[in-house]
Scaffold this motif. Structure first.
Motif, PDB file in Angstrom:
ATOM      1  N   PRO A   8      52.246  48.304  51.415  1.00  0.00           N
ATOM      2  CA  PRO A   8      51.149  47.088  50.856  1.00  0.00           C
ATOM      3  C   PRO A   8      50.817  47.276  49.936  1.00  0.00           C
ATOM      4  N   ARG A   9      50.108  46.297  49.153  1.00  0.00           N
ATOM      5  CA  ARG A   9      50.418  45.892  47.683  1.00  0.00           C
ATOM      6  C   ARG A   9      49.521  47.719  47.384  1.00  0.00           C
ATOM      7  N   ASN A  10      48.475  48.170  47.567  1.00  0.00           N
ATOM      8  CA  ASN A  10      47.573  49.143  47.123  1.00  0.00           C
ATOM      9  C   ASN A  10      47.953  50.459  47.285  1.00  0.00           C
ATOM     10  N   GLN A  11      49.456  50.274  47.986  1.00  0.00           N
ATOM     11  CA  GLN A  11      50.319  51.549  47.835  1.00  0.00           C
ATOM     12  C   GLN A  11      51.720  51.541  47.570  1.00  0.00           C
ATOM     13  N   TYR A  12      51.574  50.769  46.479  1.00  0.00           N
ATOM     14  CA  TYR A  12      53.651  50.430  45.770  1.00  0.00           C
ATOM     15  C   TYR A  12      53.318  51.043  45.087  1.00  0.00           C
ATOM     16  N   THR A  13      52.935  51.259  44.107  1.00  0.00           N
ATOM     17  CA  THR A  13      53.221  52.833  43.653  1.00  0.00           C
ATOM     18  C   THR A  13      53.972  53.856  44.435  1.00  0.00           C
TER      19      THR A  13
END
Length: 79
Positions: A18-23
């Motif tokens: 998910p975009r908010n969990q990429y890092t």
């Protein structure tokens, strides 16, 4: 697993994150494969995965952190 296979696996995991969990996913993948990539430079890692060279610092940090986590009992094979 070859180096190329590892890079493909990391690319896939990052693409599916998910975009908010990429890092978070990137760090987890770096820890997961740290032992298999211990002879790889940070620049080679970034090139293999398709990351900006600035992420090389993160790769180095995660590789160093992995040793401490494993000393504390982490089994990277379970990630």
């Amino acid at each position: 697993m070859t180096e190329t296979d590892i890079y493909q696996s990391i690319k896939q995991a990052l693409a599916e994150a998910p975009r908010n969990q990429y890092t978070l996913e990137m760090h987890l993948q770096m820890i997961k494969y740290a032992d298999s990539l211990k002879s790889v430079t940070s620049a080679e890692f970034c090139e293999g995965v398709g990351l900006k060279p600035s992420f090389g610092t993160e790769f180095s940090k995660m590789r160093n952190l992995t040793q401490r986590l494993k000393a504390a009992g982490l089994d990277t094979d379970l990630l």
